[in-house]
Design a protein around this motif. Structure first.
Motif, PDB file in Angstrom:
ATOM      1  N   UNK A 503       0.826  -1.204   0.000  1.00 19.84           N
ATOM      2  CA  UNK A 503       0.000   0.000   0.000  1.00 19.84           C
ATOM      3  C   UNK A 503       0.863   1.257   0.000  1.00 19.84           C
ATOM      4  N   UNK A 506       3.240   2.782  -3.797  1.00 17.39           N
ATOM      5  CA  UNK A 506       2.850   3.741  -4.840  1.00 17.39           C
ATOM      6  C   UNK A 506       3.056   5.195  -4.430  1.00 17.39           C
ATOM      7  N   UNK A 507       3.026   5.488  -3.144  1.00 18.82           N
ATOM      8  CA  UNK A 507       3.268   6.858  -2.715  1.00 18.82           C
ATOM      9  C   UNK A 507       4.757   7.118  -2.481  1.00 18.82           C
ATOM     10  N   UNK A 510       7.609   7.067  -5.925  1.00 20.60           N
ATOM     11  CA  UNK A 510       7.788   8.269  -6.760  1.00 20.60           C
ATOM     12  C   UNK A 510       8.216   9.498  -5.962  1.00 20.60           C
ATOM     13  N   UNK A 511       7.970   9.518  -4.663  1.00 15.41           N
ATOM     14  CA  UNK A 511       8.363  10.695  -3.885  1.00 15.41           C
ATOM     15  C   UNK A 511       9.826  10.636  -3.482  1.00 15.41           C
ATOM     16  N   UNK A 514      13.220  10.880  -6.621  1.00 13.26           N
ATOM     17  CA  UNK A 514      13.834  12.165  -7.028  1.00 13.26           C
ATOM     18  C   UNK A 514      14.640  12.801  -5.913  1.00 13.26           C
ATOM     19  N   UNK A 515      14.098  12.686  -4.660  1.00 11.77           N
ATOM     20  CA  UNK A 515      14.826  13.299  -3.547  1.00 11.77           C
ATOM     21  C   UNK A 515      16.191  12.655  -3.406  1.00 11.77           C
ATOM     22  N   UNK A 518      18.512  13.589  -6.335  1.00 12.51           N
ATOM     23  CA  UNK A 518      19.085  14.943  -6.286  1.00 12.51           C
ATOM     24  C   UNK A 518      20.082  15.074  -5.152  1.00 12.51           C
TER      25      UNK A 518
END
Lengths: 538, 584
Positions: A503, A506-507, A510-511, A514-515, A518
């Motif tokens: 569960x 999926x959140x 993708x969050x 990138x963090x 970078x």
């Protein structure tokens, strides 16, 4: 030049933005997520529970030693702290009477003992008896001849000590009793087989017991059996249970079961012209009957079953044989922690021209004698053989002496304390191991009250207040079981971790990617810059 | 003088004391007698050939015990009465308990009235004693204990399917307690009845399934039938006609209908062996009476069916407003079993015709779509000239939201105003709708009750494991005093066959009938159950996309880049490089 600086500030701004987003995610996001998805776990007294896990029990019993006139010399008497020297009833002819008159003299609280030391010349006790144990909490002890004169009180007491210890072991508790009470909790060294069998016979300690008497009549076409169970219970069983009331609540009921068969076919023994049940096959007798007995719908206390089996006309008479192929006189046997079965032959009632069904009235005195003995065994009232030189008073009308009750209370209290401790520690261990379990406030409260009661029980045991100790140990058991079997513990137990991650992914994916990327980029750039600077310096 | 007075008063005192003592003694003796009071066991089987060619067999086992569970004294010594039920009665202070498990639906139009009506699934109704303070808590505990005793899922009874009917379920035993606070009624129409429910039921019989009529109860035959219903009824009854003392009665009934085509392969020929794959060899030795009745009312001269072996014993009984004639086989007489020492009754059909029952009812759901619908209940009065009132009880789960303003009752095309309506609206997830009304049914008519409803959306954990099967709504219950053709017997203590003495009869001109309609199966809007995960994924994707672009905007720096040269220019540059000329 302008474009380059612009590019540089832009890049700088981008790095700052990435860093601040990472900071927000770590400082705000992660704690927020943690708080909102956390399971509620109330505070438990873990330290006290861990202390309970390696508990040292210390039992102490009050022993009062009373010297009769003629056992101490006047100079010894001066040193006795309080004037307890009494004249022992001179007119008593038997120890039984003495015991009764002494009981009226002083009422001793439960758990304590009074030892009366009587002179050697006393005719109260028979010749070869040194110690007499009464029906109450008293014992008479004959003093040895060599202790008459010229010794100090300390020496006298030192001489008496081993004897008093012996009395204490008979009347209160001995090492074997306590290990037997702890046998379910503590691994025993493989020792005496018989003592282990003894310790496994009695029912485990419980706040209540259901006693069920069942009359099994497999052949209602031939026998119409009547038993006055109500009167028999009032006469034989109730006095004992009234005496045992401080230990547990007892409830009695009875039923008649028809067409209830035993699990084995008895073998015909032509030499005796009777049917026999061997001791090997007794183990298989109970199972088919058990299905008919029915459990008690109204309570969850353990049930003690007492079955009276009237064999059918075609398999009668029926006798139980022991290991040596000898008939068992009582024609009864008991099953540890289950109950007792007695076979009651009625072929004597048939007569020459009996009309079936035959009306049969059961001799309840005979039946209840057997059941009472089995009940004493199953409740753990042990009658171990006294050491030589001891005389034990005959049973009173209640079937249980005060000190026997005390003995039972000692071992039950220890057993209760052990059971409650195991329950609480294993619950704490379980809660510690499985982080998914919700701990509600009421469970935490039950656990704390169990721990408090346990500590109180242990303290009372140390102080020798047996009655209070038993009471607290019972409370501890109730509270600990209630906490352990609370259904709310199971609610979130079966929410597996992999589903949780399915569960969240999926959140989170993708969050976080990138963090992370970078951040990596910032680090690698910073490193490159430092290298360049170093190269410049060189 | 004063001294004399004093001594007199002492005397009186002593007298009073003695009196009290004696009273106590007598009471104690009575109480002791109570515990071991007389008990009596009877068994009975009624076989009624049905006009459809099917056959109806109804077993009844009755234990009466002269004891009193209601007073303070503890009952604990059991003989014929089962201990497990006795303990339940005393622990939960039950005054009356009725429980039934039914598989299949009783077709009143084809089969007439049953002796003991019961709705499909499980039904439980209990009157508690007025000493019970927390009725709901006791009810909850009781259902849990009963589900253990009968191996049934009665533990699914909770506040959402329990109602307190105000008029439909009066106590069947003695006691004029009418405060319906102490009554609880619940049905589980979904409950499936099978062997595991039959075995504990048989265990309550004193002879078990070892002797007597109970040897016929073989589960593989009983459950291979069109209708199977087993029930336990416990109630206090009078010991004699004066009704000074009470006894407790336990009735265990089992009704079964064997199908003509399924069980008899279409042949109109029945025997005990064919029905139960067993014959009878003895009565239960503990039974004071053990009888088989065969309904031969429609067959006075044997023109419709023949019964063998023939019996000279005939008996007449008034049952369900009709005088019926029965052939009786008394199993306590050795002669019944004949020379072969076993009894195998044989019934052979010749022709048949049908009598319409005076009262029957049916119910269905109308409407389309998954939003609204309408419940129609049809009640038929087939009496040619008498009208009579019926009590209709409907208990509808909360997820069907009834629009009570749409309630209409019409008979013969005209509005029929109910003379009594008791309506308790539902509360979501707490209690169901309860609708009770008294309706007068005109002679020879159909009365239609309609009410509209809206289907609620459930939370996704509230759906059953097979939600597309639909949700059950329990049967409506129609209770009525139907005018009788013959005079009914109002003396409840007279010796009568058991099947005719179940419902107490208060007046001669009418008899009590309870009719159950079909349970309804209603479809509710069902979601796609992977939906929560889909929703999570979708929202997460939206958030991730939004977040991603925002993140890019914030962290990336943008600069204009020279457009790359075209393909022709690049090729020209390569050629120029090979020639050693500077590129374009």
């Amino acid at each position: 030049m302008l474009t380059a600086s612009c590019c540089y500030t832009d890049r700088r701004r981008g790095q700052l933005a990435a860093l601040s987003i990472a900071a927000v995610v770590i400082i705000v996001g992660v704690p927020l997520w943690w708080r909102t998805t956390e399971t509620y776990r109330a505070w438990l007294p873990v330290n006290q529970i861990n202390e309970l896990a390696n508990l040292q029990l210390q039992l102490s019993a009050d022993v009062e030693v009373v010297f009769a006139r003629g056992t101490v010399t006047p100079e010894q008497q001066k040193k006795v702290p309080t004037q307890v020297v009494i004249s022992l009833c001179l007119f008593c002819s038997s120890p039984l009477e003495a015991d009764l008159s002494l009981h009226t003299l002083s009422e001793s609280p439960c758990g304590s003992l009074v030892v009366y030391v009587i002179p050697e010349s006393s005719t109260l006790l028979p010749e070869d008896v040194d110690v007499y144990i009464g029906q109450r909490r008293t014992a008479l002890l004959r003093i040895g001849a060599q202790m008459r004169v010229g010794r100090t009180l300390e020496q006298l007491l030192a001489h008496l000590e081993p004897r008093i210890k012996q009395v204490l072991q008979v009347m209160s508790f001995s090492h074997t009793d306590i290990t037997a009470a702890l046998s379910d909790r503590v691994r025993l060294s493989p020792g005496n087989k018989e003592s282990i069998a003894d310790s496994m016979r009695a029912f485990k300690s419980s706040p209540g017991y259901e006693i069920t008497f069942s009359l099994l009549n497999p052949d209602p076409k031939s026998h119409r059996v009547h038993w006055d169970i109500e009167g028999a219970v009032q006469t034989y069983i109730q006095p004992l249970l009234t005496k045992l009331a401080p230990l547990a609540n007892f409830s009695i009921d009875s039923q008649t079961l028809y067409y209830a068969m035993l699990g084995v076919n008895p073998r015909y023994d032509s030499s005796r012209s009777a049917y026999t049940l061997n001791s090997d096959s007794l183990a298989h007798v109970i199972n088919p009957v058990e299905a008919r007995l029915g459990s008690n719908a109204a309570s969850s206390n353990p049930v003690l079953n007492f079955l009276l089996y009237v064999p059918d006309a075609h398999h009668s008479p029926l006798h139980i044989h022991d290991h040596k192929k000898q008939e068992v006189l009582s024609n009864a046997f008991h099953s540890p922690r289950w109950g007792g079965i007695m076979v009651y032959n009625v072929n004597g009632f048939y007569g020459p021209e009996a009309v079936f069904p035959v009306d049969i009235n059961i001799n309840m005195a005979k039946v209840m004698g057997v059941f009472l003995a089995q009940l004493r065994l199953l409740l753990g009232v042990q009658s171990s053989a006294p050491p030589p030189g001891f005389l034990v008073a005959p049973c009173s009308s209640t079937g249980l002496a005060d000190w026997e009750l005390d003995r039972l209370m000692w071992s039950r209290t220890v057993e209760n304390v052990a059971t409650a401790t195991t329950t609480i520690t294993s619950l704490a261990q379980l809660l510690d191991q499985i982080g998914n379990i919700v701990i509600n406030d009421n469970i935490a409260q039950q656990v704390s009250s169990a721990v408090t009661s346990l500590q109180l029980a242990v303290a009372e045991l140390e102080a020798g207040n047996l009655g209070f100790a038993l009471q607290y140990s019972k409370e501890a058991i109730l509270a600990s079981e209630r906490a352990f079997f609370d259904p709310s513990l199971l609610h979130l137990l079966y929410f597996p971790d992999d589903q949780k991650f399915a569960i969240y992914i999926p959140l989170f994916l993708p969050m976080c990617v990138p963090i992370l990327l970078s951040l990596l980029k910032i680090v690698s750039e910073a490193r490159q810059k430092r290298r360049e600077r170093q190269a410049k310096k060189d | 003088m004063a001294e004399q007075k004093f001594s007199l008063s002492v005397c009186v005192c002593v007298c009073v004391c003695v009196c009290v003592c004696m009273c106590v003694c007598v009471w104690a003796v009575r109480a002791m007698m109570c515990g071991c009071g007389r008990d009596d066991f009877q068994e009975e089987l009624v076989i009624r050939p049905l006009h459809s060619g099917d056959i109806y067999a109804s077993f009844q086992f009755r234990t009466v015990w002269e004891t009193d569970f209601m007073r303070g004294n503890k009952v604990s010594h059991y003989r014929l009465f089962p201990k497990s039920l006795g303990q339940v009665i005393s622990k939960f202070s039950v005054r009356e308990l009725h429980i039934s498990f039914t598989q299949g639906y009783w077709r009143t139009m084809q089969w007439g009235q049953p002796f003991q009506p019961s709705p499909p699934g499980a039904e439980l109704w209990v009157w508690f004693q007025d000493s019970v303070t927390d009725v709901d808590g006791t009810w909850k505990e009781l259902t849990n204990v009963l589900s253990g005793i009968f191996c049934a899922s009665l533990n699914f009874i909770d506040s959402t399917n329990t109602v307190q009917p105000s008029a439909s379920f009066k106590p069947l035993g003695i006691g004029n307690e009418t405060d319906h606070r102490f009554l609880r009624y619940a049905t589980l129409p979904r409950e499936i009845v099978c062997t595991e429910n039959l075995t504990p039921w048989k265990k309550l019989l004193p002879c078990g399934s070892k002797a007597g009529l109970a040897v016929l109860l073989k589960s593989e035959k009983l459950f291979h039938s069109s209708f199977h219903s087993q029930a336990v009824h416990i109630r206090p009854v009078c010991q004699d006609w004066q009704c000074k003392t009470t006894s407790w009665e336990l009735r265990q009934t089992l009704n079964v209908v064997f199908d003509l085509h399924n069980s008899a392969q279409g042949k109109r020929e029945w025997s005990l062996f064919k029905m139960f794959s067993r014959t009878l060899t003895e009565a239960c030795p503990l039974a004071s009476s053990s009888k088989i009745y065969i309904d031969i009312t429609d067959n006075p001269q044997g023109e419709q069916f023949e019964v063998s072996p023939a019996t000279p014993l005939l008996s007449q009984a008034v049952v369900l407003g009709d005088r019926r004639t029965f052939s009786v086989y008394d199993l306590t007489q050795q002669i019944t079993f004949g020379t072969v020492r076993s009894l195998n009754l044989l019934i052979r059909w010749k022709s048949s015709d049908m009598l319409r029952p005076l009262l029957h009812a049916e119910r269905y759901v109308a409407g389309y779509g998954l939003q609204t619908g309408e419940i129609h209940t049809l009640m038929y009065n087939n009496h040619p000239y008498r009208s009579f009132p019926v009590l209709l009880l409907d208990s509808v789960p909360w997820y069907l939201r009834l629009y009570i303003h749409t309630l209409t009752v019409t008979s013969k095309g005209k509005d029929n105003k109910p003379s009594y309506i008791h309506y308790q609206p539902s509360k979501d997830r707490l209690r169901p709708h309860l609708l009770e009304m008294l309706v007068q049914l005109p002679p020879n008519s159909v009365t239609e009750v309609t009410v509209q409803f809206e289907r609620a959306l459930l939370k996704w954990t509230e759906y059953t494991p097979d939600p597309n099967h639909g949700f059950y709504v329990g049967s409506s219950v129609i209770s009525s005093l139907v005018p009788s053709i013959v005079a009914m017997d109002t003396n409840s203590t007279r010796e009568r066959p058991l099947f005719s003495s179940f419902f107490p009869c208060k007046e001669e001109s009418s008899y009590f009938v309870r009719v159950y309609t079909e349970p309804l199966l209603v479809n509710l809007p069902t979601p796609d159950f992977s939906m929560p995960y889909n929703v999570i994924c979708l929202t997460c994707t939206v958030v991730a996309v939004g977040y991603g672009s925002l993140y890019n905007l914030l962290t990336r720096s943008f600069q204009i880049e020279e457009p790359s040269p075209g393909l022709a220019k690049r090729i020209a540059n390569i050629i120029r490089k090979m020639r050693g000329v500077p590129p374009l």
